[in-house]
Design a protein around this motif. Structure first.
Motif, PDB file in Angstrom:
ATOM      1  N   GLN B 113      -3.133   2.169 -50.366  1.00 46.93           N
ATOM      2  CA  GLN B 113      -2.653   1.545 -49.125  1.00 46.93           C
ATOM      3  C   GLN B 113      -3.599   0.426 -48.685  1.00 46.93           C
ATOM      4  O   GLN B 113      -3.150  -0.645 -48.267  1.00 46.93           O
ATOM      5  CB  GLN B 113      -2.475   2.582 -48.009  1.00 46.93           C
ATOM      6  CG  GLN B 113      -1.902   1.936 -46.731  1.00 46.93           C
ATOM      7  CD  GLN B 113      -1.486   2.946 -45.669  1.00 46.93           C
ATOM      8  OE1 GLN B 113      -1.237   4.118 -45.966  1.00 46.93           O
ATOM      9  NE2 GLN B 113      -1.411   2.490 -44.427  1.00 46.93           N
ATOM     10  N   PHE B 116      -2.945  -2.604 -50.766  1.00 47.32           N
ATOM     11  CA  PHE B 116      -1.701  -3.261 -50.362  1.00 47.32           C
ATOM     12  C   PHE B 116      -1.937  -4.093 -49.098  1.00 47.32           C
ATOM     13  O   PHE B 116      -1.478  -5.237 -48.981  1.00 47.32           O
ATOM     14  CB  PHE B 116      -0.626  -2.202 -50.133  1.00 47.32           C
ATOM     15  CG  PHE B 116       0.738  -2.734 -49.814  1.00 47.32           C
ATOM     16  CD1 PHE B 116       1.582  -3.185 -50.814  1.00 47.32           C
ATOM     17  CD2 PHE B 116       1.192  -2.778 -48.496  1.00 47.32           C
ATOM     18  CE1 PHE B 116       2.855  -3.670 -50.515  1.00 47.32           C
ATOM     19  CE2 PHE B 116       2.458  -3.258 -48.191  1.00 47.32           C
ATOM     20  CZ  PHE B 116       3.291  -3.704 -49.204  1.00 47.32           C
ATOM     21  N   LEU B 294      -2.564  -4.719 -59.319  1.00 50.98           N
ATOM     22  CA  LEU B 294      -1.647  -4.944 -58.208  1.00 50.98           C
ATOM     23  C   LEU B 294      -1.194  -3.607 -57.642  1.00 50.98           C
ATOM     24  O   LEU B 294      -0.755  -2.734 -58.394  1.00 50.98           O
ATOM     25  CB  LEU B 294      -0.402  -5.686 -58.709  1.00 50.98           C
ATOM     26  CG  LEU B 294      -0.557  -7.167 -59.009  1.00 50.98           C
ATOM     27  CD1 LEU B 294       0.638  -7.649 -59.832  1.00 50.98           C
ATOM     28  CD2 LEU B 294      -0.651  -7.953 -57.713  1.00 50.98           C
ATOM     29  N   ALA B 295      -1.286  -3.459 -56.329  1.00 49.46           N
ATOM     30  CA  ALA B 295      -0.696  -2.295 -55.672  1.00 49.46           C
ATOM     31  C   ALA B 295       0.698  -2.690 -55.185  1.00 49.46           C
ATOM     32  O   ALA B 295       0.878  -3.767 -54.627  1.00 49.46           O
ATOM     33  CB  ALA B 295      -1.567  -1.858 -54.495  1.00 49.46           C
ATOM     34  N   GLY B 296       1.669  -1.823 -55.426  1.00 47.70           N
ATOM     35  CA  GLY B 296       3.034  -2.118 -55.004  1.00 47.70           C
ATOM     36  C   GLY B 296       3.650  -0.942 -54.261  1.00 47.70           C
ATOM     37  O   GLY B 296       3.258   0.210 -54.456  1.00 47.70           O
ATOM     38  N   GLU B 297       4.622  -1.287 -53.419  1.00 48.86           N
ATOM     39  CA  GLU B 297       5.276  -0.258 -52.598  1.00 48.86           C
ATOM     40  C   GLU B 297       6.382   0.431 -53.383  1.00 48.86           C
ATOM     41  O   GLU B 297       7.076  -0.205 -54.174  1.00 48.86           O
ATOM     42  CB  GLU B 297       5.858  -0.928 -51.354  1.00 48.86           C
ATOM     43  CG  GLU B 297       6.447   0.038 -50.352  1.00 48.86           C
ATOM     44  CD  GLU B 297       6.998  -0.702 -49.126  1.00 48.86           C
ATOM     45  OE1 GLU B 297       6.268  -1.516 -48.546  1.00 48.86           O
ATOM     46  OE2 GLU B 297       8.160  -0.446 -48.781  1.00 48.86           O
ATOM     47  N   THR B 298       6.536   1.724 -53.137  1.00 52.26           N
ATOM     48  CA  THR B 298       7.654   2.462 -53.716  1.00 52.26           C
ATOM     49  C   THR B 298       7.934   3.685 -52.840  1.00 52.26           C
ATOM     50  O   THR B 298       7.493   3.713 -51.691  1.00 52.26           O
ATOM     51  CB  THR B 298       7.348   2.852 -55.184  1.00 52.26           C
ATOM     52  OG1 THR B 298       8.516   3.421 -55.759  1.00 52.26           O
ATOM     53  CG2 THR B 298       6.195   3.837 -55.286  1.00 52.26           C
ATOM     54  N   VAL B 299       8.669   4.652 -53.378  1.00 52.48           N
ATOM     55  CA  VAL B 299       8.930   5.889 -52.626  1.00 52.48           C
ATOM     56  C   VAL B 299       8.596   7.084 -53.510  1.00 52.48           C
ATOM     57  O   VAL B 299       8.578   6.965 -54.737  1.00 52.48           O
ATOM     58  CB  VAL B 299      10.416   6.001 -52.185  1.00 52.48           C
ATOM     59  CG1 VAL B 299      10.756   4.916 -51.171  1.00 52.48           C
ATOM     60  CG2 VAL B 299      11.335   5.929 -53.396  1.00 52.48           C
ATOM     61  N   ASP B 300       8.331   8.214 -52.877  1.00 49.33           N
ATOM     62  CA  ASP B 300       8.089   9.426 -53.667  1.00 49.33           C
ATOM     63  C   ASP B 300       9.388  10.221 -53.799  1.00 49.33           C
ATOM     64  O   ASP B 300      10.457   9.776 -53.360  1.00 49.33           O
ATOM     65  CB  ASP B 300       6.925  10.248 -53.096  1.00 49.33           C
ATOM     66  CG  ASP B 300       7.314  11.092 -51.876  1.00 49.33           C
ATOM     67  OD1 ASP B 300       8.421  10.891 -51.326  1.00 49.33           O
ATOM     68  OD2 ASP B 300       6.500  11.933 -51.476  1.00 49.33           O
ATOM     69  N   ARG B 305       7.731   6.551 -48.135  1.00 50.38           N
ATOM     70  CA  ARG B 305       7.054   5.349 -48.626  1.00 50.38           C
ATOM     71  C   ARG B 305       5.673   5.701 -49.184  1.00 50.38           C
ATOM     72  O   ARG B 305       4.943   6.511 -48.622  1.00 50.38           O
ATOM     73  CB  ARG B 305       6.891   4.348 -47.481  1.00 50.38           C
ATOM     74  CG  ARG B 305       6.200   3.063 -47.908  1.00 50.38           C
ATOM     75  CD  ARG B 305       6.213   2.048 -46.787  1.00 50.38           C
ATOM     76  NE  ARG B 305       5.365   2.465 -45.650  1.00 50.38           N
ATOM     77  CZ  ARG B 305       5.113   1.691 -44.591  1.00 50.38           C
ATOM     78  NH1 ARG B 305       5.659   0.483 -44.504  1.00 50.38           N
ATOM     79  NH2 ARG B 305       4.357   2.124 -43.601  1.00 50.38           N
ATOM     80  N   GLY B 306       5.333   5.037 -50.272  1.00 50.45           N
ATOM     81  CA  GLY B 306       4.000   5.235 -50.855  1.00 50.45           C
ATOM     82  C   GLY B 306       3.683   4.056 -51.750  1.00 50.45           C
ATOM     83  O   GLY B 306       4.494   3.126 -51.882  1.00 50.45           O
ATOM     84  N   TRP B 307       2.484   4.112 -52.360  1.00 42.97           N
ATOM     85  CA  TRP B 307       2.036   2.968 -53.162  1.00 42.97           C
ATOM     86  C   TRP B 307       1.558   3.411 -54.540  1.00 42.97           C
ATOM     87  O   TRP B 307       1.049   4.530 -54.706  1.00 42.97           O
ATOM     88  CB  TRP B 307       0.912   2.234 -52.414  1.00 42.97           C
ATOM     89  CG  TRP B 307       1.458   1.514 -51.223  1.00 42.97           C
ATOM     90  CD1 TRP B 307       1.985   0.261 -51.201  1.00 42.97           C
ATOM     91  CD2 TRP B 307       1.587   2.018 -49.888  1.00 42.97           C
ATOM     92  NE1 TRP B 307       2.436  -0.044 -49.932  1.00 42.97           N
ATOM     93  CE2 TRP B 307       2.204   1.006 -49.112  1.00 42.97           C
ATOM     94  CE3 TRP B 307       1.249   3.215 -49.264  1.00 42.97           C
ATOM     95  CZ2 TRP B 307       2.487   1.167 -47.755  1.00 42.97           C
ATOM     96  CZ3 TRP B 307       1.522   3.380 -47.922  1.00 42.97           C
ATOM     97  CH2 TRP B 307       2.136   2.361 -47.180  1.00 42.97           C
ATOM     98  N   VAL B 308       1.727   2.511 -55.509  1.00 39.63           N
ATOM     99  CA  VAL B 308       1.270   2.760 -56.889  1.00 39.63           C
ATOM    100  C   VAL B 308       0.671   1.462 -57.442  1.00 39.63           C
ATOM    101  O   VAL B 308       0.923   0.376 -56.908  1.00 39.63           O
ATOM    102  CB  VAL B 308       2.439   3.180 -57.815  1.00 39.63           C
ATOM    103  CG1 VAL B 308       2.975   4.555 -57.441  1.00 39.63           C
ATOM    104  CG2 VAL B 308       3.568   2.139 -57.792  1.00 39.63           C
ATOM    105  N   THR B 310       1.068  -1.309 -60.078  1.00 38.08           N
ATOM    106  CA  THR B 310       2.322  -1.701 -60.717  1.00 38.08           C
ATOM    107  C   THR B 310       2.148  -2.941 -61.598  1.00 38.08           C
ATOM    108  O   THR B 310       1.094  -3.560 -61.618  1.00 38.08           O
ATOM    109  CB  THR B 310       3.414  -1.914 -59.648  1.00 38.08           C
ATOM    110  OG1 THR B 310       4.676  -2.005 -60.304  1.00 38.08           O
ATOM    111  CG2 THR B 310       3.159  -3.169 -58.824  1.00 38.08           C
TER     112      THR B 310
END
Lengths: 504, 451
Positions: B113, B116, B294-300, B305-308, B310
């Motif tokens: 986070q 991001f 790069l950190a990117g937004e996604t969902v679990d 919402r969360g980050w991985v 990417t």
């Protein structure tokens, strides 16, 4: 499967949902009190910024709470066992942090007159002495910023040495199939073509295939030792002799130097260059992914090509050599200023604390802990290779065959049990790799607790409880995240919400 | 040994379980010729107590003159700013300090986070669409930007302005030296008069400039950007002093395609120049050519919402010799310090800090303009200017002022010893940490030495 009943807020005790900073505060809040600037005529020449930047404003208590809450969503060595193979997640002594923050080190400008920074140059000199003493090598370039950057340093020195002797035909670099991905990427950056060398069924380089690949087009060999399977390359002297007889250079990837420090001098292995990850072997913090430092030791053959700057002991003091002097032929400069000085101080503090006897004990305990993990798990999991391992134990996924549980699933279940997983799917030479590196800073009780948990999980997988694994983790701030979605439609920054459409 | 938890009893029990006679026995794959016994490391000392190490290192540190202990006007790519106490406190939380790269996102949401948020802040202040999770420093960032521009344009010629920091130039030349990319470094350009526009051709992959440039000159780069784009080239803009972006039109608004900044000045002490943090931002359409994490937004799985991390298919662990870069790590903790300091500042603080820096520099320049035998070169600047000391050796003047307890800037000869025409050049910088008494000390010492 959700184990606990949902809360009304989404918070779960100590794990509190935390919005982005952009979703908090207001533009007129500020966490820093600054004096009012003078009102003099500006000298910007008409390039003053117009319009707001869009940064959020938060007060200090809100900022402290934000980052404290974020920190509570991280696993870390301070919190528990972190056997991430190849990364050497050992304890980070806090004395090192204190030393790096002494104003006489932290508050030094890189371009102060030499007479005002003699203590800093001496610290760099002492660090060099330690690195050369432990490796038996001729010279060290301190400036590379990380392991991969150190590889680049060593390989560029090799390229410069080849150019100096006019060996234009040597453009092939041999890299074992088990190597870190940085090795081939680095070789390519130096204008070399990469050729793979197969391993044998003992997890080592195949000596015959290796020798057969050595011809007069080979510039260098990049070899990790101990290798990425956690094994010492027992034929290394034969390999390095063959490399030199073929007229090529021998680059040793020092990622795993922590297994042999204080016991094996790199010069005695026939290396021409090796980077040393100060953040692994010498315990400087990994910081969530850097900063590290990758000083690179060089043999006499490569020493003239070391990049600038150099630290030179000069009578009673030290000099920082920033330009070519005498017959040096540096291939250039790798980094701004003088390298990762703050990391140097931490590593020096660690070396002085450990001493050469403590470093020897550390490599011994690291290897002992890894072999103990191997001994406790070998009957239940499937070790990939025979024999004593070095600082890390490699298993593959044969023990999971037919269970419906993958290496990834197994790792996620370990998270729920309170452990950071081992390195997964690396090295690539075994199927579903699980690379476990306990390090020397884990107690026997800690290693036993880990092994007990892994054995219990393996039994559970073999008993057919696949759903337990495929649904894990369940006790984490987030459950499995959708990486495909993240890559397909990358959202790499926060955007202000679109204004609501007026209803027609 | 205080960092090693195993006892001798533990070791014996573990060896018994393993079936080995001794710890040395576990090293039996090491050829005897390569083995060194405990007494084989001449000259390296034994272990020491915390108290002893602290004493020795404190003595070394005491031999240095801390920049903050005297009036200091040093810049040249490293700027001394006040760092709020909360920054250093927060980055020392063990959950940040002793974590590694967020390979397991479910237990790394804190790191992901803040990365991001960091990426968003970098994009906002540079005026760009996207930013990565950081590079080692600005010098390596410029080198990577040049290589990236070559990948995008499929051209092989990089033009480096004479106004770019000499270390950024040297690192870029070194980095690309053994690739098929040609780097052209123009002569040092203290007056900001080089003709870059006339040199951009259909073979140029990118032009690299710095704003404000190494000598302090602030410029509008819009016309240069337009010329680059007309020829199909990219404009890479380096920013050595990130605080300037709180007051100056950002490179993105001037048409830059890649912006590289040195973030070190925000959140981190000078640390003798390192570690730094490279800020790296670009346009969205170039993101797959960008190096670094790069950190990117996604969902679990539950839709939260969360980050991985990417787009890792650009990176070396997947692509090996075909990767966009050999970089493995970023500069996570320095990026954390940067983003915490930026969050504390916010819009109001960041813009005020920038204005404060500029006003301090204006105050310094107004005072310097009254010193006989000294000429301020840039007409337009942010917080740093080159001055000329006609007939003087600037390095000698700096040494003379150091003896009077003033760190009076950086002589250009330190970077360009083979350019006699730069020997009278000196870089002087003021920040919010400079007060009026410091400026008076500088002016009076300079007046005395130049007399």
């Amino acid at each position: 499967m959700t184990l606990d009943s949902p809360t009304v807020t989404g918070n779960r005790g100590l794990v509190i949902e935390e919005p982005l900073i952009f979703e908090q505060g207001s533009p007129d809040k500020c966490g820093v009190d600054l004096p009012e600037p003078d009102d003099r005529p500006d000298r910007l020449g008409g390039v003053a910024r117009s319009g707001p930047i869009g940064l959020p404003g938060l007060s200090e208590p809100e900022v402290v709470r934000h980052y404290t809450r974020l920190s509570q969503k991280n696993y870390a060595i301070d919190a528990g066992f972190y056997p991430l193979g190849s990364c050497t997640m050992k304890h980070n002594p806090r004395l090192n942090e204190r030393m790096a923050r002494l104003p006489g080190f932290a508050d030094l400008h890189p371009f102060q007159p030499e007479s005002t920074v003699q203590g800093a140059l001496a610290a760099m000199g002492h660090l060099s002495d330690w690195l050369l003493g432990l490796t038996g090598m001729e010279a060290v370039a301190l400036s590379p910023g990380a392991g991969a950057h150190g590889e680049l340093c060593g390989m560029q020195a090799i390229r410069a040495a080849l150019d100096a002797r006019g060996a234009d035909e040597r453009r092939v670099v041999l890299v074992p199939d088990s190597a870190h991905g940085t090795n081939p990427a680095t070789a390519a950056l130096c204008g070399f073509q990469v050729r793979g060398i197969p391993g044998n069924d003992r997890g080592r380089v195949d000596v015959d295939a290796f020798k057969a690949a050595l011809d007069d087009r080979v510039a260098a060999v990049m070899l990790t030792n101990p290798n990425t399977c956690g094994l010492f390359e027992s034929d290394i002297l034969e390999l390095s002799t063959a490399v030199h007889e073929a007229g090529a250079y021998f680059y040793l990837d020092g990622a795993n130097f922590n297994a042999i420090v204080g016991r094996v001098r790199i010069a005695d292995l026939g290396a021409d260059a090796m980077h040393i990850n100060l953040h692994k072997t010498f315990s400087t913090p990994h910081g969530g992914g850097g900063p590290g430092a990758g000083p690179t030791v060089l043999s006499g053959a490569l020493a003239p090509f070391a990049p600038l700057p150099h630290i030179v002991a000069d009578g009673a003091g030290y000099r920082l050599v920033e330009h070519v002097e005498g017959d040096m032929q540096p291939f250039g400069r790798m980094k701004g200023f003088h390298g990762q000085f703050g990391v140097f101080v931490r590593a020096l503090s660690y070396m002085m604390s450990m001493g050469v006897d403590g470093l020897r004990q550390a490599s011994g305990d690291a290897v002992l802990n890894a072999n103990y993990v191997m001994a406790r798990l070998r009957e239940t999991l499937t070790p990939s290779f025979e024999g004593p391992c070095m600082h890390e134990a490699l298993f593959d996924d044969r023990f999971l065959k037919g269970t419906g549980v993958s290496t990834l699933d197994f790792a996620k279940a370990m998270i729920d049990e309170g452990f950071h997983p081992m390195t997964m799917y690396f090295p690539l030479v075994v199927h579903g790799a699980m690379l476990m590196e306990p390090t020397e800073t884990e107690s026997k009780e800690s290693v036993d607790a880990f092994c007990d948990a892994v054995l219990a999980l393996a039994d559970k997988a073999k008993a057919g409880d696949a759903a337990f694994f495929t649904g894990a983790p369940r006790h984490t701030p987030r459950r499995r995240l959708d990486e495909t979605k993240a890559a397909r439609n990358p959202v790499l920054r926060w955007e202000p919400p679109a204004p609501a459409q007026a209803a027609e | 040994m205080r960092y090693l938890p195993l006892t001798d009893d533990d070791r014996r029990a573990m060896l018994a379980r393993i079936g080995a006679a001794s710890v040395d026995d576990l090293f039996r794959d090491v050829p005897p010729a390569a083995w060194t016994g405990p007494d084989g490391f001449d000259g390296l000392p034994p272990h020491a107590t915390e108290m002893a190490v602290e004493r020795q290192l404190s003595a070394l540190a005491a031999r240095n003159v801390a920049a903050g202990s005297v009036p200091s006007f040093l810049g040249a790519g490293a700027y001394r700013h006040h760092i709020p106490a909360a920054v250093d406190h927060l980055i020392q939380r063990g959950e940040f300090l002793t974590a590694y790269t967020p390979y397991q996102p479910e237990v790394s949401q804190g790191t992901l986070q803040y990365l991001f948020e960091f990426q968003t802040q970098v994009a906002l202040i540079t005026g760009m669409e996207v930013a990565n999770a950081s590079m080692y420093d600005a010098a390596t960032g410029v080198a990577e930007a040049a290589a990236m521009a070559c990948r995008i344009t499929r051209r092989k010629h990089v033009l480096l302005s004479g106004g770019v920091h000499p270390h950024y130039r040297a690192v870029t030349e070194s980095f690309l030296r053994y690739t098929d990319i040609e780097t052209e470094c123009l002569a040092p350009d203290p007056l900001g008069v080089e003709d870059l526009m006339g040199r951009v051709t259909a073979q140029t992959a990118c032009v690299v400039v710095q704003n404000p440039d190494f000598y302090g000159n602030l410029a509008d780069l819009s016309a240069l950007a337009a010329e680059c784009h007309a020829e199909g080239a990219l404009l890479v803009v380096a920013v050595a002093e990130p605080v300037s972006l709180g007051l100056v039109t950002p490179p993105g608004a001037m048409g830059a395609d890649i912006v590289v900044g040195e973030g070190h000045a925000i959140g981190s002490p000078l640390n003798f120049g390192g570690p730094g943090v490279g800020l790296f931002a670009t346009r969205k359409k170039y993101v797959r050519h960008m190096p670094g994490r790069l950190a990117g937004e996604t969902v679990d799985e539950e839709g939260r919402r969360g980050w991985v991390l990417t787009l890792s298919t650009r990176e070396q662990h997947i692509r090996r010799e075909k990767a966009t870069s050999n970089i493995c790590t970023n500069s996570g903790l320095i990026a954390l310090a940067w983003t915490i300091h930026m969050t504390l500042l916010g819009e109001a603080g960041f813009t005020r800090l920038a204005r404060l820096n500029h006003m301090k520099a204006v105050e310094m320049v107004e005072a310097l303009e009254r010193v006989p035998g000294l000429k301020v070169v840039p007409r337009h600047f942010f917080n740093e200017v080159m001055v000329r000391l006609p007939g003087q050796n600037a390095a000698g003047v700096v040494d003379a002022l150091a003896e009077r307890g003033v760190l009076a800037g950086v002589p250009l000869s330190r970077f360009y010893p083979t350019y006699p025409e730069l020997a009278d050049g000196l870089l002087l910088c003021a920040t919010e940490t400079t007060d009026t008494a410091d400026i008076e000390a500088l002016v009076s010492a300079l007046t005395e030495v130049l007399r």
